[in-house]
Write a protein that holds these residues in place. Sequence first.
Motif, PDB file in Angstrom:
ATOM      1  N   PHE A  61       0.823  -1.201   0.000  1.00 58.97           N
ATOM      2  CA  PHE A  61       0.000   0.000   0.000  1.00 58.97           C
ATOM      3  C   PHE A  61       0.865   1.261   0.000  1.00 58.97           C
ATOM      4  N   ALA A  62       2.026   1.214   0.674  1.00 59.86           N
ATOM      5  CA  ALA A  62       2.940   2.359   0.639  1.00 59.86           C
ATOM      6  C   ALA A  62       3.355   2.645  -0.806  1.00 59.86           C
ATOM      7  N   LYS A  63       3.601   1.572  -1.552  1.00 56.84           N
ATOM      8  CA  LYS A  63       4.002   1.744  -2.952  1.00 56.84           C
ATOM      9  C   LYS A  63       2.840   2.278  -3.785  1.00 56.84           C
ATOM     10  N   ALA A  64       1.635   1.742  -3.578  1.00 56.98           N
ATOM     11  CA  ALA A  64       0.470   2.170  -4.356  1.00 56.98           C
ATOM     12  C   ALA A  64       0.052   3.589  -4.027  1.00 56.98           C
ATOM     13  N   ASN A  65       0.113   3.953  -2.752  1.00 56.39           N
ATOM     14  CA  ASN A  65      -0.408   5.239  -2.287  1.00 56.39           C
ATOM     15  C   ASN A  65       0.634   6.351  -2.357  1.00 56.39           C
ATOM     16  N   LEU A  66       1.894   6.002  -2.039  1.00 51.53           N
ATOM     17  CA  LEU A  66       2.935   7.024  -1.934  1.00 51.53           C
ATOM     18  C   LEU A  66       4.094   6.817  -2.900  1.00 51.53           C
ATOM     19  N   ASN A  67       4.074   5.692  -3.618  1.00 54.29           N
ATOM     20  CA  ASN A  67       5.169   5.351  -4.527  1.00 54.29           C
ATOM     21  C   ASN A  67       6.507   5.298  -3.803  1.00 54.29           C
ATOM     22  N   ARG A  68       6.463   4.824  -2.568  1.00 51.75           N
ATOM     23  CA  ARG A  68       7.655   4.699  -1.743  1.00 51.75           C
ATOM     24  C   ARG A  68       7.546   3.439  -0.896  1.00 51.75           C
ATOM     25  N   THR A  69       8.672   2.983  -0.369  1.00 52.21           N
ATOM     26  CA  THR A  69       8.633   1.913   0.614  1.00 52.21           C
ATOM     27  C   THR A  69       8.147   2.495   1.935  1.00 52.21           C
ATOM     28  N   VAL A  70       7.842   1.638   2.891  1.00 52.96           N
ATOM     29  CA  VAL A  70       7.436   2.111   4.212  1.00 52.96           C
ATOM     30  C   VAL A  70       8.538   2.976   4.823  1.00 52.96           C
ATOM     31  N   ASP A  71       9.782   2.500   4.752  1.00 53.19           N
ATOM     32  CA  ASP A  71      10.890   3.274   5.326  1.00 53.19           C
ATOM     33  C   ASP A  71      11.063   4.614   4.622  1.00 53.19           C
ATOM     34  N   GLU A  72      10.948   4.619   3.312  1.00 56.67           N
ATOM     35  CA  GLU A  72      11.091   5.877   2.562  1.00 56.67           C
ATOM     36  C   GLU A  72       9.984   6.855   2.903  1.00 56.67           C
ATOM     37  N   SER A  73       8.763   6.350   3.078  1.00 53.47           N
ATOM     38  CA  SER A  73       7.659   7.245   3.416  1.00 53.47           C
ATOM     39  C   SER A  73       7.831   7.829   4.814  1.00 53.47           C
ATOM     40  N   LEU A  74       8.299   7.007   5.744  1.00 56.58           N
ATOM     41  CA  LEU A  74       8.526   7.511   7.098  1.00 56.58           C
ATOM     42  C   LEU A  74       9.634   8.559   7.099  1.00 56.58           C
ATOM     43  N   ALA A  75      10.656   8.343   6.278  1.00 52.99           N
ATOM     44  CA  ALA A  75      11.735   9.328   6.177  1.00 52.99           C
ATOM     45  C   ALA A  75      11.209  10.648   5.617  1.00 52.99           C
ATOM     46  N   MET A  76      10.234  10.575   4.717  1.00 52.34           N
ATOM     47  CA  MET A  76       9.630  11.785   4.151  1.00 52.34           C
ATOM     48  C   MET A  76       8.804  12.522   5.206  1.00 52.34           C
ATOM     49  N   PHE A  77       8.136  11.758   6.079  1.00 51.93           N
ATOM     50  CA  PHE A  77       7.273  12.378   7.081  1.00 51.93           C
ATOM     51  C   PHE A  77       8.054  13.002   8.239  1.00 51.93           C
ATOM     52  N   ALA A  78       9.227  12.470   8.544  1.00 52.23           N
ATOM     53  CA  ALA A  78       9.952  12.903   9.742  1.00 52.23           C
ATOM     54  C   ALA A  78      10.162  14.428   9.802  1.00 52.23           C
ATOM     55  N   PRO A  79      10.690  15.056   8.743  1.00 53.50           N
ATOM     56  CA  PRO A  79      10.854  16.518   8.818  1.00 53.50           C
ATOM     57  C   PRO A  79       9.531  17.260   8.853  1.00 53.50           C
ATOM     58  N   VAL A  80       8.488  16.693   8.255  1.00 51.82           N
ATOM     59  CA  VAL A  80       7.163  17.312   8.299  1.00 51.82           C
ATOM     60  C   VAL A  80       6.673  17.380   9.740  1.00 51.82           C
ATOM     61  N   VAL A  81       6.773  16.259  10.440  1.00 52.88           N
ATOM     62  CA  VAL A  81       6.323  16.203  11.829  1.00 52.88           C
ATOM     63  C   VAL A  81       7.163  17.134  12.700  1.00 52.88           C
ATOM     64  N   THR A  82       8.470  17.109  12.507  1.00 55.69           N
ATOM     65  CA  THR A  82       9.361  17.958  13.307  1.00 55.69           C
ATOM     66  C   THR A  82       9.031  19.432  13.119  1.00 55.69           C
ATOM     67  N   ARG A  83       8.895  19.851  11.878  1.00 54.54           N
ATOM     68  CA  ARG A  83       8.597  21.257  11.599  1.00 54.54           C
ATOM     69  C   ARG A  83       7.218  21.656  12.119  1.00 54.54           C
ATOM     70  N   ALA A  84       6.262  20.775  11.993  1.00 53.81           N
ATOM     71  CA  ALA A  84       4.911  21.079  12.472  1.00 53.81           C
ATOM     72  C   ALA A  84       4.914  21.281  13.983  1.00 53.81           C
ATOM     73  N   ILE A  85       5.617  20.410  14.693  1.00 55.93           N
ATOM     74  CA  ILE A  85       5.695  20.532  16.151  1.00 55.93           C
ATOM     75  C   ILE A  85       6.393  21.828  16.529  1.00 55.93           C
ATOM     76  N   GLU A  86       7.463  22.148  15.828  1.00 57.76           N
ATOM     77  CA  GLU A  86       8.192  23.400  16.103  1.00 57.76           C
ATOM     78  C   GLU A  86       7.312  24.620  15.882  1.00 57.76           C
ATOM     79  N   ALA A  87       6.356  24.502  14.961  1.00 60.36           N
ATOM     80  CA  ALA A  87       5.428  25.611  14.669  1.00 60.36           C
ATOM     81  C   ALA A  87       4.240  25.622  15.627  1.00 60.36           C
ATOM     82  N   GLY A  88       4.205  24.676  16.576  1.00 65.89           N
ATOM     83  CA  GLY A  88       3.140  24.643  17.569  1.00 65.89           C
ATOM     84  C   GLY A  88       1.875  23.939  17.113  1.00 65.89           C
ATOM     85  N   LEU A  89       1.974  23.133  16.054  1.00 61.04           N
ATOM     86  CA  LEU A  89       0.797  22.429  15.543  1.00 61.04           C
ATOM     87  C   LEU A  89       0.654  21.065  16.214  1.00 61.04           C
ATOM     88  N   SER A  90      -0.564  20.567  16.247  1.00 59.53           N
ATOM     89  CA  SER A  90      -0.780  19.180  16.649  1.00 59.53           C
ATOM     90  C   SER A  90      -0.620  18.318  15.405  1.00 59.53           C
TER      91      SER A  90
END
Length: 319
Positions: free
Chosen positions: A121-150
């Motif tokens: 499903f990671a490949k079908a939905n995101l065209n990435r492996t599970v590990d690659e998708s998590l690596a893509m999300f990591a900076p998103v989550v970090t930046r969002a938290i730094e900006a005070g978002l949930s």
Amino acid sequence: MTTGPGALPMTVPAPGLPARVRIHEVGPRDGLQNEQGTVPTEVKAEFIRRLAAAGLTTVEATSFVHPKWVPQLADAEQLFPLVRETGVRLPVLVPNERGLDRALALGARDVAVFASATESFAKANLNRTVDESLAMFAPVVTRAIEAGLSVRGYLSMCFGDPWEGPVPVEQVVRVARRLMDMGCDELSLGDTIGVATPGHVRRLLTALNEAQVPTSALAVHFHDTYGQALANTLAALQHGVTTVDASAGGLGGCPYAKSATGNLATEDLVWMLHGLGIDTGVDLGRLTATSVWLAGHLGRPSPSRTVRALAGADASHKE
């Protein structure tokens, strides 16, 4: 027998259930994203306003995904300012840092990332492996938290995958733990193709607790493909889960999993919760009227059994 408008279930509380449940309404985003015909931006905005007026305190508004992937949500920049002052939480999906930039520019305060427990499903939905998708999300989550978002982490294919079959519990726990370690405030467990049953739900929730993921951080997102969504929700409530995802009128499915026939209808969920004496803050009559109104714009009746029972067999007319 069809009940009349405004009917309410008899309240008979059951032991061991939470006193209140927060419904995470996903209709405007997850529900509408698969609609073939373009839903006008103003109709989406009015839908969100009506859901808020019905007492829903969390309404997932849209997704800042590239328009070519989900054309229905291409109007995110136009929609969000129309509902920003609704007075309720309006989470938005952000698939990557560009999506986060767009959400931040419009003043979003709650964001979500969408991960998969399975490689297929990671490949079908995101065209990435599970590990690659998590690596893509990591900076998103970090930046969002730094900006005070949930930050909410969606985890799809938690119970079964259309290509891989049943998904091992330990595999789901491993990916869930990584999302929590990134800093997600909440984790929504998705039964994307609707194959879960109550025992499976209890087993996964217990395994997550054993992996130090607290029940208070968990939400459940069931599809009703095999008619199990309410039974699975009750199992989660018995475990202590107090956040449940649902879609007004039962709208939605998943564009990348063709066997996913639809989300749990918010009205069906509210009927069960109110019958159990669980507070939701939702006015079922106003919510039903909202789904009838939207069904008129979509040109077909709502699939929700509760909407049909309360509004009559034909819920496709405009209010």
